[in-house]
Design an enzyme around this catalytic site. Structure first.
Site, PDB file in Angstrom:
ATOM      1  N   TYR A 160       0.830  -1.213   0.000  1.00  0.00           N
ATOM      2  CA  TYR A 160       0.000   0.000   0.000  1.00  0.00           C
ATOM      3  C   TYR A 160       0.867   1.267   0.000  1.00  0.00           C
ATOM      4  O   TYR A 160       0.477   2.305  -0.548  1.00  0.00           O
ATOM      5  CB  TYR A 160      -0.989  -0.023   1.169  1.00  0.00           C
ATOM      6  CG  TYR A 160      -2.197   0.869   0.943  1.00  0.00           C
ATOM      7  CD1 TYR A 160      -2.996   0.709  -0.198  1.00  0.00           C
ATOM      8  CD2 TYR A 160      -2.543   1.863   1.849  1.00  0.00           C
ATOM      9  CE1 TYR A 160      -4.091   1.518  -0.419  1.00  0.00           C
ATOM     10  CE2 TYR A 160      -3.649   2.675   1.637  1.00  0.00           C
ATOM     11  CZ  TYR A 160      -4.411   2.498   0.501  1.00  0.00           C
ATOM     12  OH  TYR A 160      -5.506   3.309   0.283  1.00  0.00           O
ATOM     13  N   LYS A 167      -3.318   8.378   2.734  1.00  0.00           N
ATOM     14  CA  LYS A 167      -4.565   8.176   3.496  1.00  0.00           C
ATOM     15  C   LYS A 167      -4.430   8.704   4.922  1.00  0.00           C
ATOM     16  O   LYS A 167      -5.412   9.186   5.506  1.00  0.00           O
ATOM     17  CB  LYS A 167      -4.979   6.704   3.504  1.00  0.00           C
ATOM     18  CG  LYS A 167      -5.469   6.170   2.147  1.00  0.00           C
ATOM     19  CD  LYS A 167      -6.704   6.877   1.626  1.00  0.00           C
ATOM     20  CE  LYS A 167      -7.346   6.103   0.467  1.00  0.00           C
ATOM     21  NZ  LYS A 167      -8.446   6.868  -0.177  1.00  0.00           N
TER      22      LYS A 167
HETATM   23  C1  IMJ Z   1      -3.940  -0.833  -3.347  1.00  0.00           C
HETATM   24  C2  IMJ Z   1      -2.578  -1.054  -3.486  1.00  0.00           C
HETATM   25  C3  IMJ Z   1      -1.893  -1.963  -2.685  1.00  0.00           C
HETATM   26  C4  IMJ Z   1      -2.572  -2.674  -1.725  1.00  0.00           C
HETATM   27  C5  IMJ Z   1      -3.924  -2.460  -1.597  1.00  0.00           C
HETATM   28  C6  IMJ Z   1      -4.616  -1.544  -2.402  1.00  0.00           C
HETATM   29  N1  IMJ Z   1      -4.855  -3.002  -0.744  1.00  0.00           N
HETATM   30  C7  IMJ Z   1      -6.070  -2.472  -0.960  1.00  0.00           C
HETATM   31  C8  IMJ Z   1      -5.972  -1.563  -2.020  1.00  0.00           C
HETATM   32  C9  IMJ Z   1      -4.512  -4.014   0.256  1.00  0.00           C
HETATM   33  C10 IMJ Z   1      -7.294  -2.811  -0.204  1.00  0.00           C
HETATM   34  C11 IMJ Z   1      -7.094  -0.723  -2.631  1.00  0.00           C
HETATM   35  N2  IMJ Z   1      -7.155   0.586  -1.978  1.00  0.00           N
HETATM   36  C12 IMJ Z   1      -7.641   0.640  -0.613  1.00  0.00           C
HETATM   37  C13 IMJ Z   1      -6.766   1.780  -2.595  1.00  0.00           C
HETATM   38  O1  IMJ Z   1      -6.832   2.828  -1.965  1.00  0.00           O
HETATM   39  C14 IMJ Z   1      -6.267   1.799  -3.978  1.00  0.00           C
HETATM   40  C15 IMJ Z   1      -5.722   2.919  -4.513  1.00  0.00           C
HETATM   41  C16 IMJ Z   1      -5.070   2.965  -5.800  1.00  0.00           C
HETATM   42  C17 IMJ Z   1      -5.027   1.913  -6.694  1.00  0.00           C
HETATM   43  C18 IMJ Z   1      -4.356   2.051  -7.914  1.00  0.00           C
HETATM   44  C19 IMJ Z   1      -4.227   0.936  -8.899  1.00  0.00           C
HETATM   45  C20 IMJ Z   1      -3.981   1.426 -10.302  1.00  0.00           C
HETATM   46  C21 IMJ Z   1      -3.095   2.620 -10.387  1.00  0.00           C
HETATM   47  N3  IMJ Z   1      -3.044   3.501  -9.366  1.00  0.00           N
HETATM   48  C22 IMJ Z   1      -3.729   3.305  -8.188  1.00  0.00           C
HETATM   49  N4  IMJ Z   1      -3.780   4.306  -7.295  1.00  0.00           N
HETATM   50  C23 IMJ Z   1      -4.447   4.157  -6.135  1.00  0.00           C
HETATM   51  O2  IMJ Z   1      -2.442   2.824 -11.421  1.00  0.00           O
END
Ligand code: IMJ
Length: 259
Positions: A160, A167
């Site tokens: 993450y 966040k």
């Molecule tokens: C995202 C990345 C790594 C681990 C993750 C996540 N886990 C969870 C998420 C465990 C639950 C999803 N999440 C909570 C997010 O806030 C995702 C944000 C996000 C995802 C992407 C993927 C594609 C990209 N950019 C991104 N930026 C933010 O190019």
């Protein structure tokens, strides 16, 4: 339907496709009698959301806005509020972005550019949207702003990385905004959602394993769905939450309480 949102005018940022948490929130709002307007990132999202609305036999306004641009936010909020007689009762912020290659492996290699991009798109946009929505929310006697966050803000969750740091800043921004806007009866809260399979989680390495582990550990012995999260967001937007501001509400099956 319990009609808890009848007469409420809500602007939703961040819908992209039918898996989007923003889309599920909008659908729940409609179910409870709210009027909804969508602000979407680009023309592709506009086209996709328009066809989702058509399929749902739902006539709702869509405005275009890259929320990292203050002027675009200002005019998108103005345009959306214009559809509702210059009144707004709530705003949903369901926007986040980081470089894909910084959402894997170690946090140490995070670049200055990637750090800035994640914070600009995932945190600053909330501040900008709150500032622009403020007069319209105040004009209707107050209102509610809700954003989406994740446990990675406070614990180290594999991959993450920079999103976790963003966040954390988002959750702190919720508190500072809540303190400023409270005197105008504008509430600001976050919903911390458990992991869900959306486009934002696609391609994240080990995500399926993580979902399974979360279901086993969570008190409710399951993962949450976007609909579960949407109902939490709805609560915070509704008058049922009239005494709640600056708060993070966990909709994660209780996962975060387990040590
Ligand atoms: C995202 C990345 C790594 C681990 C993750 C996540 N886990 C969870 C998420 C465990 C639950 C999803 N999440 C909570 C997010 O806030 C995702 C944000 C996000 C995802 C992407 C993927 C594609 C990209 N950019 C991104 N930026 C933010 O190019």
């Amino acid at each position: 339907m319990n009609d808890i949102m009848v007469g409420k005018k809500i602007l939703v940022f961040g819908a992209r496709n039918k898996w989007s948490i923003a889309w599920h929130c909008a659908t729940a709002l409609r179910r409870e009698g709210a009027s909804v307007a969508f602000s979407v990132y680009g023309e592709r999202e506009q086209k996709d959301v328009a066809s989702m609305l058509e399929k749902a036999e739902w006539d709702a306004p869509i405005v275009l806005c890259n929320a990292t641009n203050d002027e675009e936010v200002e005019s998108a909020v103005k345009e959306a509020a214009g559809h509702f007689g210059d009144e707004l009762h709530g705003v949903i912020h369901a926007i986040a972005f980081a470089k894909r290659d910084e959402l894997k492996g170690e946090f140490v290699p995070t670049s200055k550019e990637g750090f800035t991009l994640a914070h600009e798109s995932s945190v600053y946009t909330l501040i900008s949207i709150a500032r622009s929505a403020r007069p319209y929310l105040a004009a209707s006697g107050g209102g509610s702003i809700v954003t989406l966050t994740y446990l990675g803000a406070e614990r180290v969750i594999p991959n993450y990385n920079v999103m976790g740091v963003a966040k954390a800043a988002l959750e702190a921004s919720v508190r500072y905004l809540a303190a400023d806007l409270g005197p105008e009866n504008i509430r600001v809260n976050a919903v911390s959602a458990g992991p869900i399979k959306t486009l934002s989680a696609s391609g994240i390495s080990g995500f399926d394993t993580m979902l399974k582990a979360a279901a086993e550990r969570a008190p409710l012995r399951r993962t949450v769905e976007a609909d579960d999260v949407a109902d939490g967001v709805l609560f915070l937007l509704s008058d049922l939450a009239r005494g709640v501001t600056g708060e993070t509400l966990y909709v994660d099956g209780g996962y975060h309480i387990i040590g």
